[in-house]
Design an enzyme around this catalytic site. Structure first.
Site, PDB file in Angstrom:
ATOM      1  N   GLY A  39       7.353   9.537  -1.712  1.00 53.05           N
ATOM      2  CA  GLY A  39       7.498   8.298  -0.953  1.00 53.05           C
ATOM      3  C   GLY A  39       8.656   7.462  -1.457  1.00 53.05           C
ATOM      4  O   GLY A  39       9.561   7.959  -2.131  1.00 53.05           O
ATOM      5  N   ASP A  40       8.599   6.168  -1.160  1.00 51.26           N
ATOM      6  CA  ASP A  40       9.687   5.266  -1.523  1.00 51.26           C
ATOM      7  C   ASP A  40       9.780   5.015  -3.018  1.00 51.26           C
ATOM      8  O   ASP A  40      10.845   4.740  -3.550  1.00 51.26           O
ATOM      9  CB  ASP A  40       9.489   3.917  -0.823  1.00 51.26           C
TER      10      ASP A  40
ATOM     11  N   THR B 250       0.080   0.581  -4.869  1.00 49.32           N
ATOM     12  CA  THR B 250       1.226   0.874  -5.739  1.00 49.32           C
ATOM     13  C   THR B 250       1.353  -0.288  -6.724  1.00 49.32           C
ATOM     14  O   THR B 250       1.015  -1.408  -6.374  1.00 49.32           O
ATOM     15  CB  THR B 250       2.506   0.932  -4.879  1.00 49.32           C
TER      16      THR B 250
ATOM     17  N   ARG C 192       4.785  15.544  -1.056  1.00 49.00           N
ATOM     18  CA  ARG C 192       5.325  14.356  -0.393  1.00 49.00           C
ATOM     19  C   ARG C 192       5.865  13.384  -1.447  1.00 49.00           C
ATOM     20  O   ARG C 192       5.216  13.095  -2.432  1.00 49.00           O
ATOM     21  CB  ARG C 192       4.228  13.653   0.413  1.00 49.00           C
TER      22      ARG C 192
ATOM     23  N   THR D  43       6.149  -2.425  -2.375  1.00 48.89           N
ATOM     24  CA  THR D  43       4.880  -1.746  -2.137  1.00 48.89           C
ATOM     25  C   THR D  43       4.603  -1.792  -0.640  1.00 48.89           C
ATOM     26  O   THR D  43       5.097  -2.680   0.048  1.00 48.89           O
ATOM     27  CB  THR D  43       3.716  -2.419  -2.915  1.00 48.89           C
ATOM     28  N   GLY D  44       3.833  -0.832  -0.140  1.00 49.69           N
ATOM     29  CA  GLY D  44       3.531  -0.826   1.290  1.00 49.69           C
ATOM     30  C   GLY D  44       3.729   0.548   1.884  1.00 49.69           C
ATOM     31  O   GLY D  44       3.613   1.552   1.187  1.00 49.69           O
ATOM     32  N   HIS D  45       4.062   0.588   3.169  1.00 50.82           N
ATOM     33  CA  HIS D  45       4.218   1.875   3.837  1.00 50.82           C
ATOM     34  C   HIS D  45       5.531   2.528   3.434  1.00 50.82           C
ATOM     35  O   HIS D  45       6.614   2.124   3.856  1.00 50.82           O
ATOM     36  CB  HIS D  45       4.144   1.700   5.359  1.00 50.82           C
ATOM     37  N   GLY D  46       5.413   3.553   2.594  1.00 51.45           N
ATOM     38  CA  GLY D  46       6.580   4.168   1.962  1.00 51.45           C
ATOM     39  C   GLY D  46       7.660   4.626   2.913  1.00 51.45           C
ATOM     40  O   GLY D  46       8.850   4.383   2.709  1.00 51.45           O
TER      41      GLY D  46
END
EC number: 3.4.19.5
Length: 318
Positions: A198-199, A168, A196, A219-222
């Site tokens: 995400g964040d 991201t 889907r 950024t990272g696991h949404g």
């Protein structure tokens, strides 16, 4: 009073494979220099973060714009958000296809509609109404995204393994007027379900900006980021008096212990202090303040150059 402008960018947290390190470094440095160029000419934080993110959307090294990962059907679906710290205005798009720069569309949502988030077909109609040229889907797909998508379809594949290479992109800035802004853009998760979100497109998760405290992009696991509303959580810690670095570390630590999620953040506060922190193995980042460029990928890594020196090597193609 006149503030010294600051820009910080990230090119995604996760695992950056060796063969992509150079490109990721060069890409965040280029984006930071472009954003800083806007600020140096008296441009707004909003213009600076949009320009920095657009630069990374156009760079196939990152999972945003051209180079985005593919969903389960092998299509690119992108999310983006932008936010103005002056009045808390924000614009976002989710699940958009066939446009080169979702961040531009997010900015238009903010400025030309009464809404904050447009999705999928509606975002597509709005883009058409705004005269944004359509980019054929395959133009956004790189060989790498295609390869990965195919690998993830194999019966013994573990898409989770590939998720570590997220990419991201985002930017935060403080301009000379003292306004802050943030922008974030992504292609999302590889082989994700259609539709889907995400964040990134969610205010307070993928980014947040408020002149009263500062701005952050994540950024990272949404899904983990959404559970703890990470961007807003960081600003909350700064409102309680923490430095950007401490606020970032505290929030990332909470996300890890509470929901087992890893990620990275960039932060600038309203007095121009900045941080780039991550709980993943790596995160490409770059910042410019006081005509000094700093950048890195690994924990504890920080290279420094003067902006002049960086611009010279930039024009020579790194």
């Amino acid at each position: 009073g006149r503030m010294k402008p600051v820009i910080v960018v990230h090119g995604g947290a996760g695992r950056i494979f060796k063969e992509r390190e150079e490109g990721s470094r060069a890409g965040v440095v280029r984006a930071a220099l472009r954003g800083y160029g806007v600020l140096k000419q008296g441009g707004s934080a909003l213009d600076a973060v949009e320009e920095a993110v657009r630069s990374m959307e156009d760079d196939p090294h990152f999972n945003a714009g051209c180079g985005s990962v593919l969903n389960e059907k092998g299509e690119v679906e992108m999310d983006a958000i932008i936010m103005d710290g002056k009045n808390l205005d924000s614009g976002a798009v989710s699940a958009v296809k066939c446009i080169a720069n979702p961040i531009k569309l997010a900015r238009l949502v903010m400025e030309k509609t009464k809404h904050m988030l447009l999705t999928d077909h509606g975002a597509h109609l709005f883009a058409q109404a705004m005269g944004i040229p359509e980019t054929p889907g395959e133009k956004l797909i790189t060989e790498r995204s295609w390869e990965r998508w195919r690998k993830n379809l194999e019966p013994d594949s573990n898409p989770e393994e590939f998720q570590k290479d997220l990419g991201t992109v985002g930017a935060v800035a403080l301009d000379s007027e003292g306004n802050v802004a943030c922008a974030t853009s992504t292609g999302g998760l590889s082989n994700k379900l259609i539709g889907r979100v995400g964040d990134t497109a969610c205010i307070g998760s993928g980014g947040y900006a408020d002149n009263c405290s500062g701005a952050t992009s994540t950024t990272g696991h949404g899904e983990s980021i959404m559970k703890v509303v990470l961007a807003r959580l960081i600003l909350y810690h700064m409102e309680q008096g923490m430095s950007p670095e401490m606020a970032a570390d505290t929030a990332l630590d909470y996300m890890k212990t509470r929901v087992g999620g890893l990620g990275g953040v960039i932060v600038v506060n309203n007095s121009g202090e900045w941080a780039a922190r991550f709980s993943t193995k790596q995160m490409s980042w770059a910042t410019v303040k006081d005509d000094q460029l700093h950048y890195g990928i690994y924990a504890g890594e920080r290279s420094t150059k003067s902006v002049d020196e960086a611009l010279t090597s930039e024009s020579e193609g790194f």
